[in-house]
Design a protein around this motif. Structure first.
Motif, PDB file in Angstrom:
ATOM      1  N   ALA A   1       0.744  -1.007   0.134  1.00 41.76           N
ATOM      2  CA  ALA A   1       0.344   0.267  -0.151  1.00 41.76           C
ATOM      3  C   ALA A   1       1.177   1.144   0.050  1.00 41.76           C
ATOM      4  N   GLN A   2       2.050   1.669   0.818  1.00 43.57           N
ATOM      5  CA  GLN A   2       2.424   2.688   0.429  1.00 43.57           C
ATOM      6  C   GLN A   2       3.586   2.379  -0.296  1.00 43.57           C
ATOM      7  N   HIS A   3       3.835   1.883  -1.046  1.00 44.97           N
ATOM      8  CA  HIS A   3       4.798   0.919  -2.797  1.00 44.97           C
ATOM      9  C   HIS A   3       3.734   2.305  -3.772  1.00 44.97           C
TER      10      HIS A   3
ATOM     11  N   CYS B   1       1.094   3.932  -3.199  1.00 41.34           N
ATOM     12  CA  CYS B   1       0.951   5.414  -3.587  1.00 41.34           C
ATOM     13  C   CYS B   1       2.244   6.358  -3.109  1.00 41.34           C
ATOM     14  N   PHE B   2       3.460   5.737  -3.190  1.00 34.05           N
ATOM     15  CA  PHE B   2       4.780   6.044  -4.140  1.00 34.05           C
ATOM     16  C   PHE B   2       4.457   6.014  -5.121  1.00 34.05           C
TER      17      PHE B   2
ATOM     18  N   ALA C   1       2.038   6.427  -6.901  1.00 33.32           N
ATOM     19  CA  ALA C   1       0.770   7.750  -7.444  1.00 33.32           C
ATOM     20  C   ALA C   1       1.858   8.607  -7.664  1.00 33.32           C
TER      21      ALA C   1
ATOM     22  N   ARG D   1      -6.680   6.039  -5.401  1.00 39.06           N
ATOM     23  CA  ARG D   1      -6.813   7.408  -6.013  1.00 39.06           C
ATOM     24  C   ARG D   1      -6.521   9.047  -5.158  1.00 39.06           C
ATOM     25  N   THR D   2      -6.196   9.232  -6.197  1.00 42.30           N
ATOM     26  CA  THR D   2      -5.570  10.732  -6.060  1.00 42.30           C
ATOM     27  C   THR D   2      -6.119  11.616  -6.565  1.00 42.30           C
TER      28      THR D   2
ATOM     29  N   ARG E   1      -2.840  15.144  -3.613  1.00 40.97           N
ATOM     30  CA  ARG E   1      -2.823  14.232  -2.042  1.00 40.97           C
ATOM     31  C   ARG E   1      -4.315  13.114  -2.754  1.00 40.97           C
ATOM     32  N   PRO E   2      -3.551  12.030  -1.851  1.00 32.68           N
ATOM     33  CA  PRO E   2      -4.671  11.024  -2.196  1.00 32.68           C
ATOM     34  C   PRO E   2      -5.514  10.847  -1.572  1.00 32.68           C
ATOM     35  N   VAL E   3      -6.630  10.177  -1.912  1.00 32.53           N
ATOM     36  CA  VAL E   3      -7.934  10.524  -1.602  1.00 32.53           C
ATOM     37  C   VAL E   3      -8.536   8.836  -0.649  1.00 32.53           C
ATOM     38  N   ALA E   4      -7.950   8.153  -1.214  1.00 37.76           N
ATOM     39  CA  ALA E   4      -8.247   6.587  -0.583  1.00 37.76           C
ATOM     40  C   ALA E   4      -7.271   5.931  -1.402  1.00 37.76           C
ATOM     41  N   VAL E   5      -7.085   3.945  -0.444  1.00 37.84           N
ATOM     42  CA  VAL E   5      -5.776   3.572  -0.195  1.00 37.84           C
ATOM     43  C   VAL E   5      -6.919   2.355  -0.180  1.00 37.84           C
ATOM     44  N   GLU E   6      -7.102   1.630  -1.377  1.00 32.53           N
ATOM     45  CA  GLU E   6      -7.789   0.543  -1.408  1.00 32.53           C
ATOM     46  C   GLU E   6      -7.109  -1.086  -1.256  1.00 32.53           C
TER      47      GLU E   6
END
Lengths: 111, 111, 111, 111
Positions: C5-7, C9-10, C12, C93-94, C106-111
């Motif tokens: 999940a962190q990766h 976001c990176f 994104a 989702r960003t 900004r990141p909106v959601a991580v699913e």
């Protein structure tokens, strides 16, 4: 069909368009303006026929425009540029300055 | 000190430097080449004195060079460009083509 | 040491930084906004893990800001962006929207 | 829906995408590499949450790749980058290195 002086002016224009569109958008603050000026100068001086480049980023204008994060994205309103191009013995001097609120690039002399 | 024809050539050079350094580095694949071509044309045609721009990205060269992810970063080796600049009644035709393995921008005619 | 999940976001974030700094500075007018939107979408969708991109350039804001030449240089104040990144089954989702006068990614959601 | 660690990784990605697409395409030679490194570091360190940036441009690789004009356009194959991002107390360490012939950006640690 194209004279050396015309070709020299074409080369001068290339350098201006390159400098502007390569570096516009760069995050810049009063503290980082000097290193960006230097990198811009040395980068564009690599290009063919480019004898010298001078870039002056206006640190006061940066400070006045900086957002809460302390920086802005570089645009023409924050800098003045002078260049000297030499092609087949023709020297072109050019500059970019703010004119009527718009960063105007223009050839100053063809010698 | 600068003729209209010289100034027209300077403007033509600006457009080439702008086009190249604004869009070099864009991720591009055979499938996305057409939209990038169109955006490059319409973006640069916004600039003053720029009458027309044609950009031809070589989809076959992209396909041959694409990495495992299916795309490359745009450079001059993947495209040919023609432009027509008009300044104070002087028309400059210019082009960028691969010459000796190097993307060469040059003025073709000043009329 | 780094979760999927962190990766995700990176990845994104990479797409947002790429989109912004590749295309900021592009000359854009109300008439050329559509082709630029499309090229931005298709260019960034080439990048790994990028499932979908939506770019909305505000033609009214362009028209209001355009200089005498009828165009402006693209900055974050003229566009909104949404992206969907997928990495190892994690969907991020960003979005980028204007917030307090600043284009905020900004990141909106991580699913 | 988004943890601080995930948001920190998103911010780290933004910085990498920004650095890469702002400066890719810059004319660079062994002699100008140092000034470009410094400008890249100071520019990206302006961005929010960016604690430190290190850029190492490989002058030997530049020299080997340089064309007849003595320079190349900067791409990921010529540089290594390390960054440290801090967001809400979470530290993310990231790097870009050549991996299988491709400049790979990745998060190294989230602490």
């Amino acid at each position: 069909m194209v004279t050396d002086a015309q070709h020299a002016c074409f080369e001068a224009g290339i350098k201006f368009g390159s400098l502007y569109h390569q570096f516009a958008g760069t995050p810049v603050s009063p503290d980082s303006a000097a290193s960006l000026e230097r990198a811009m100068v040395e980068a564009i001086e690599n290009q063919p026929f480019c004898e010298s480049v001078a870039v002056d980023i206006d640190a006061d204008a940066l400070a006045a425009a900086a957002d809460d994060h302390g920086y802005v994205e570089l645009t023409g309103r924050f800098m003045e540029v002078e260049m000297r191009i030499e092609y087949e013995g023709v020297v072109v001097r050019t500059e970019m300055t703010m004119t009527d609120g718009y960063p105007l690039m223009r050839p100053v002399a063809v010698e």
